[in-house]
Scaffold this motif. Sequence first.
Motif, PDB file in Angstrom:
ATOM      1  N   ILE A 156       0.413  11.587 -11.434  1.00 22.11           N
ATOM      2  CA  ILE A 156       0.183  10.183 -11.110  1.00 22.11           C
ATOM      3  C   ILE A 156      -0.833   9.634 -12.113  1.00 22.11           C
ATOM      4  O   ILE A 156      -1.930  10.191 -12.256  1.00 22.11           O
ATOM      5  CB  ILE A 156      -0.339   9.998  -9.676  1.00 22.11           C
ATOM      6  CG1 ILE A 156       0.721  10.427  -8.659  1.00 22.11           C
ATOM      7  CG2 ILE A 156      -0.746   8.552  -9.433  1.00 22.11           C
ATOM      8  CD1 ILE A 156       0.254  10.351  -7.216  1.00 22.11           C
ATOM      9  N   ILE A 173       1.333   5.233  -8.513  1.00 16.68           N
ATOM     10  CA  ILE A 173       1.301   5.416  -7.066  1.00 16.68           C
ATOM     11  C   ILE A 173       2.480   4.667  -6.426  1.00 16.68           C
ATOM     12  O   ILE A 173       2.935   3.638  -6.944  1.00 16.68           O
ATOM     13  CB  ILE A 173      -0.043   4.914  -6.488  1.00 16.68           C
ATOM     14  CG1 ILE A 173      -0.314   5.536  -5.117  1.00 16.68           C
ATOM     15  CG2 ILE A 173      -0.096   3.406  -6.451  1.00 16.68           C
ATOM     16  CD1 ILE A 173      -0.701   6.978  -5.155  1.00 16.68           C
ATOM     17  N   ASP A 174       2.980   5.184  -5.328  1.00 14.91           N
ATOM     18  CA  ASP A 174       4.099   4.559  -4.609  1.00 14.91           C
ATOM     19  C   ASP A 174       3.607   3.266  -3.956  1.00 14.91           C
ATOM     20  O   ASP A 174       2.879   3.289  -2.956  1.00 14.91           O
ATOM     21  CB  ASP A 174       4.625   5.535  -3.551  1.00 14.91           C
ATOM     22  CG  ASP A 174       5.893   5.030  -2.864  1.00 14.91           C
ATOM     23  OD1 ASP A 174       6.153   3.817  -2.924  1.00 14.91           O
ATOM     24  OD2 ASP A 174       6.595   5.855  -2.264  1.00 14.91           O
ATOM     25  N   GLU A 175       4.012   2.122  -4.506  1.00 17.61           N
ATOM     26  CA  GLU A 175       3.540   0.828  -4.010  1.00 17.61           C
ATOM     27  C   GLU A 175       4.054   0.545  -2.594  1.00 17.61           C
ATOM     28  O   GLU A 175       3.360  -0.105  -1.798  1.00 17.61           O
ATOM     29  CB  GLU A 175       3.964  -0.291  -4.955  1.00 17.61           C
ATOM     30  CG  GLU A 175       3.278  -0.256  -6.314  1.00 17.61           C
ATOM     31  CD  GLU A 175       1.781  -0.495  -6.206  1.00 17.61           C
ATOM     32  OE1 GLU A 175       1.329  -1.103  -5.202  1.00 17.61           O
ATOM     33  OE2 GLU A 175       1.048  -0.070  -7.113  1.00 17.61           O
ATOM     34  N   GLU A 176       5.245   1.006  -2.265  1.00 21.59           N
ATOM     35  CA  GLU A 176       5.777   0.780  -0.921  1.00 21.59           C
ATOM     36  C   GLU A 176       4.938   1.518   0.122  1.00 21.59           C
ATOM     37  O   GLU A 176       4.622   0.970   1.184  1.00 21.59           O
ATOM     38  CB  GLU A 176       7.234   1.227  -0.844  1.00 21.59           C
ATOM     39  CG  GLU A 176       8.198   0.327  -1.586  1.00 21.59           C
ATOM     40  CD  GLU A 176       9.654   0.692  -1.329  1.00 21.59           C
ATOM     41  OE1 GLU A 176       9.898   1.561  -0.453  1.00 21.59           O
ATOM     42  OE2 GLU A 176      10.529   0.122  -1.988  1.00 21.59           O
ATOM     43  N   ALA A 177       4.580   2.756  -0.184  1.00 23.12           N
ATOM     44  CA  ALA A 177       3.745   3.521   0.741  1.00 23.12           C
ATOM     45  C   ALA A 177       2.375   2.871   0.872  1.00 23.12           C
ATOM     46  O   ALA A 177       1.792   2.820   1.970  1.00 23.12           O
ATOM     47  CB  ALA A 177       3.618   4.959   0.259  1.00 23.12           C
TER      48      ALA A 177
END
Length: 439
Positions: A353, A385-389
Amino acid sequence: MSTETIDLKTRLVTDFYARESVMNGAAASALHQKKRAALARFDKLGFPTIKNEEWKYSNVKELVSESYNFNAASDIELSDLEDLKIPEQDANIIYFVNGHYHAGLSRLVSSSDQLTISSLSDAIKNDPDLINSFFNELAGESGDAFTELNTAFTHDGIFIHVPENKTVEHPVILRFVSDARSQNIGSQPRNIISVGRNAHLKLAEAFRTLGTERSFTNAVTEIYVSEDAGVEYYKVQNESDKAYHVGTTQVRMLDRSQFYAGTVTLNGRFTRNNLNIVIDGERCEAYMYGLYFPDGVQHVDNHTTADHRKPNSNSNELYKGILRDRSKGVFNGKIFVRPDAQKTNAFQSCKNIVLSPDATMNTKPQLEIFADDVKCSHGTTTGQIDEEALFYMRSRGISHSEALSLLMFAFCADVVSQIKIDSIREYLENVIAEKLATK
């Protein structure tokens, strides 16, 4: 090659011959001849540059432009280590300060029938033929300048032998402290670990820095894993922002043995970890886990090798990194499957990441297969980083910084959970949580 590089190399070579001139008859020993041959190889190789494929992304110019005292004494006491927040552990604790064994800080809790443990300098004095039978048999003629340099200047470190059919109940923790409070410090510890048939050992190496001056650690560890033996090996680096670290771990596995490695780099100016495993037996199991967190202008380079030479063995590798600011990361993972290594299973994965547009991650997975009945895979991913999470967590009232820390900690869990020494895992969980929460 820069003038500074030549100067450091010249100083080291000159120092070697100066020491040799006062050795008298000891200079003719078989052990010293190995050192002399290693120096000749180092003299020919010189320090690597980015023109060397193995060092393409890791420039050591800054490292070798400094001057270090490789023979510095230290008056360090236990109270001096309080600021380092070193955890208490129910284990055999062996301290090395500036690369030299420190008896006053060390303690042994395992009985002598479970293992033989000695400083390498004492072992060389007491049984030079035994040490010579192990010394540099795994790391010899590696073609790596830093390994050759360590071999040439080997003086102290640890020698551990676990007899066959013995299980060492308490882990062995090797703590290497660079006392850089008053000057630049250099150290070159050498560790030799021999685990007999059907024997088992848990071993950890921890590297720390005391003081604000620069330090350079060039460490080599050779691990012999006999038939049916098991070794858990952990390496934890939490050094200063002015610490340079080059470490090489060479492992040889024989039939039905197991080797389990966890390498965690928490802090340091420049870090290079080489983990090379030769799987020279059938039905072996090798596991490699790695974790790294460079920030600022830190540089972390992990080079790994799983060399399958015999059939019916498995290797599995997972490395993960989180990069911030202007930091740089490197991962070069190699899997070799030799012609005789049929029915090999070998898997490799590196996931990263990158939290800053100025951070850089260079990955190079390599897979060379010379057998036809195998199952092998390798892959690497680098992203943000996973923006949805992150949005999901923030929509439930969690602040941005806390949500980010939780997601990153979860990302690390795959590696941290694999650390089987409870005290080390708990220490890492606390340090990682603190590090992830600071930005």
